[in-house]
Design a protein around this motif. Structure first.
Motif, short mmCIF file in Angstrom:
data_model
loop_
_atom_site.label_atom_id
_atom_site.label_comp_id
_atom_site.label_asym_id
_atom_site.label_seq_id
_atom_site.Cartn_x
_atom_site.Cartn_y
_atom_site.Cartn_z
N GLY A 17 0.75 -1.00 -0.02
CA GLY A 17 0.10 -0.15 -0.10
C GLY A 17 0.94 1.35 -0.01
O GLY A 17 0.45 2.31 -0.67
N CYS A 18 1.87 1.25 0.76
CA CYS A 18 2.68 2.45 0.80
C CYS A 18 3.51 2.55 -0.57
O CYS A 18 3.66 3.86 -0.85
CB CYS A 18 3.93 2.26 1.83
N PHE A 19 4.04 1.59 -1.12
CA PHE A 19 4.91 1.60 -2.28
C PHE A 19 4.03 2.19 -3.29
O PHE A 19 4.15 3.01 -4.17
CB PHE A 19 5.43 0.45 -2.47
N ALA A 20 2.61 1.82 -3.56
CA ALA A 20 1.75 2.05 -4.56
C ALA A 20 1.32 3.37 -4.35
O ALA A 20 1.21 4.32 -5.38
CB ALA A 20 0.33 1.36 -4.54
N ALA A 21 0.88 3.90 -3.16
CA ALA A 21 0.37 5.10 -2.99
C ALA A 21 1.35 6.30 -2.93
O ALA A 21 1.42 7.32 -3.61
CB ALA A 21 -0.11 5.23 -1.30
N GLN A 118 7.02 8.32 4.93
CA GLN A 118 7.60 8.52 3.54
C GLN A 118 6.50 8.59 2.68
O GLN A 118 6.43 9.60 1.67
CB GLN A 118 8.54 7.48 3.20
N ALA A 119 5.40 7.89 2.63
CA ALA A 119 4.23 7.98 1.66
C ALA A 119 3.51 9.31 1.97
O ALA A 119 3.24 9.79 1.09
CB ALA A 119 3.25 6.71 1.87
N ALA A 120 3.49 9.59 3.21
CA ALA A 120 2.82 10.97 3.53
C ALA A 120 3.61 12.22 2.87
O ALA A 120 3.02 13.16 2.55
CB ALA A 120 2.63 10.92 5.21
N ASP A 121 4.92 12.00 3.03
CA ASP A 121 5.82 12.77 2.67
C ASP A 121 5.65 13.18 0.91
O ASP A 121 5.90 14.24 0.49
CB ASP A 121 7.24 12.52 2.77
N CYS A 122 5.32 11.85 0.23
CA CYS A 122 5.16 11.92 -1.27
C CYS A 122 3.92 12.74 -1.57
O CYS A 122 3.60 12.91 -2.71
CB CYS A 122 5.46 10.85 -1.81
#
Length: 495
Positions: A17-21, A118-122
């Protein structure tokens, strides 16, 4: 709380989920990630925690900064593991399989927390305490309905990425046959026997364990294994898992029985986490990756797509690169204005042909099929006989026994080990006859041949939807020939 319109809805706050998002958001899409747990528990899941080559960009592609995560001391990426060990203590058998490069047993919770950050930072919008209870569709998947912090919320989108793990509830909610496809839906619904049950505890010992630099596996009485994976010399991830097509095992009691008989655990304690003991269970995919992971408006990644290793159950790397692939395919499809099967097909093509790891996993599943057909006592005897090179090939995804000299060495090793184990009385203790053993070893040779045939088939995975039906028909022919070669009854066919 009202309705929400987004480009992409990612269901799941795990690795896939994190890599996709992150991948979709970094490309400029409006992405929301839904996670059923509260923020502080994100990444807290049952896992063996083994991770190899976390800094390798081909294994962990996309905008997630794996170097920064690996540099975080709390994650425990310290290359502490240099080998796999297989113990069959009853038979006094120990196989040592060295790694060419070191591996790690990480703190999966801390790793998951860094991924979410990191996902949030993206630019990913993250909604925690959010449980999906319905999938919306109208010719294609158009969103989901959920309960967020006790209130109903509707999320509408162009693409839903299903990163909800093995036995994803979304796959039960989608009416795949009701979607607009040129023929039958290509998406493959997995069967419950394609999964395993797992349970683990984090145990803290007073003294360092002797195997602090190895990950250890031991056979169960059903198809599966007990593991000891050291995070540190005194903090051990201890767990077990078995295939769901076998007789059920009381996981907690069975693990407790094993731990109580180990001297290093006599004065040990289960670690504390969130005001309780650090104990968790889960289901894992033990099958080949799905034939097709796409449907109109829908992509599956990670456990939901079956990208775990079908023998060992390792899934961190597969979740990462399949999550990246799903995010990448969503970006391309939305930019092209085509979220149909054809428009999202790039997810399948990239995983099977360009990246290629999915093709290897699919091929290696033949070993799982063969092992499921063999009595556990015979399987243990075969493991005692096989030399380390053959075992490395089976539990890894790199071909080692692929030329005449290697095959000759393997045959010599089997004969040498047979003489040794015969003298020790291994076969008598297991109640295995020489005839049963011969048939099983012959089955390994047959399986290796079909692994190669599957590899050729998956390397030719269709680049577009139009060629899929013919490709699948050819693959199904290989399945039937393999089952016949192993003399499997129809009730034992996996697919």
């Amino acid at each position: 709380m009202g309705d929400n319109q987004h480009d992409v809805v990612v269901v799941g706050g795990g690795i896939a989920g994190c890599f996709a998002a992150a991948t979709a958001a970094a490309a400029g899409l409006d992405v929301v990630q839904l996670e059923r747990k509260p923020r502080e528990r994100g990444g807290f899941i049952a896992c063996g925690d083994a991770i190899k080559s976390p800094r390798n960009p081909s294994d962990y592609p996309g905008p997630i900064d794996m170097d920064a995560i690996a540099d975080d001391e709390s994650v425990l990426v310290d290359n502490n593991i240099d080998r796999i060990e297989f113990w069959d203590e009853q038979l006094d058998v120990r196989k040592v399989l060295p790694y060419e490069t070191s591996s790690n047993v990480v703190d999966r919770y801390e790793f998951g927390q860094r991924l979410l950050e990191q996902a949030a930072d993206c630019g990913v919008e993250q909604h925690y305490d959010t449980v999906v209870n319905e999938v919306l569709q109208n010719g294609r998947v158009t969103g989901v309905e959920a309960i967020r912090q006790g209130e109903p919320v509707t999320y509408e989108c162009d693409v839903v990425v299903d990163a909800a793990g093995a036995q994803s509830i979304l796959q039960d909610m989608v009416d795949f046959e009701g979607l607009d496809t040129p023929g039958d839906s290509t998406f493959e619904m997995p069967h419950y026997t394609h999964f395993g049950s797992a349970y683990r505890e984090i145990i803290e010992t007073e003294e360092p364990v002797s195997y602090h630099d190895a990950i250890v596996g031991k056979p169960l009485e059903e198809l599966g294994y007990i593991w000891y994976f050291p995070r540190t010399p005194t903090q051990i991830n201890v767990g077990l898992g078995f295939q769901m097509n076998k007789e059920p095992i009381p996981l907690v009691d069975r693990l407790r029985r094993d731990v109580e008989n180990r001297p290093e655990f006599q004065d040990a304690d289960v670690a504390e986490k969130f005001d309780g003991k650090n104990k968790l269970g889960s289901s894992i995919a033990l099958r080949r990756p799905l034939d097709s992971m796409v449907a109109p408006g829908y992509l599956a990644a990670g456990g939901a797509a079956g990208t775990t290793h079908p023998i060992t159950g390792k899934g961190i790397r597969g979740a990462a690169y399949s999550g990246y692939s799903a995010g990448r395919a969503a970006v391309q499809a939305i930019e092209d204005g085509d979220v149909s099967e054809d428009g999202l097909w790039e997810h399948n093509r990239w995983l099977y042909r360009e990246h290629g790891e999915a093709a290897k996993l699919a091929s290696w599943d033949a070993y799982n099929v063969a092992a499921s057909s063999i009595d556990v006592s015979v399987l243990r005897a075969v493991t005692a006989l096989l030399p380390e090179a053959e075992l490395r090939e089976i539990v890894g995804t790199a071909r080692e026994v692929d030329n005449l000299s290697s095959k000759a060495l393997v045959a010599t090793g089997v004969l040498k080990n047979f003489v040794s184990e015969y003298r020790k009385g291994t076969l008598d203790r297991l109640g295995v006859s020489a005839g049963e053993l011969y048939d099983a070893v012959r089955g390994v040779r047959t399986t290796r041949r079909y692994v190669s045939e599957y590899e050729r088939q998956y390397d030719a995975y269709p680049a577009d939807r139009a060629a899929f039906d013919a490709w699948q028909s050819d693959r199904d022919r290989i399945d039937r020939a393999f089952y016949d070669a192993l003399e499997l009854a129809p009730s034992e066919h996996k697919y």
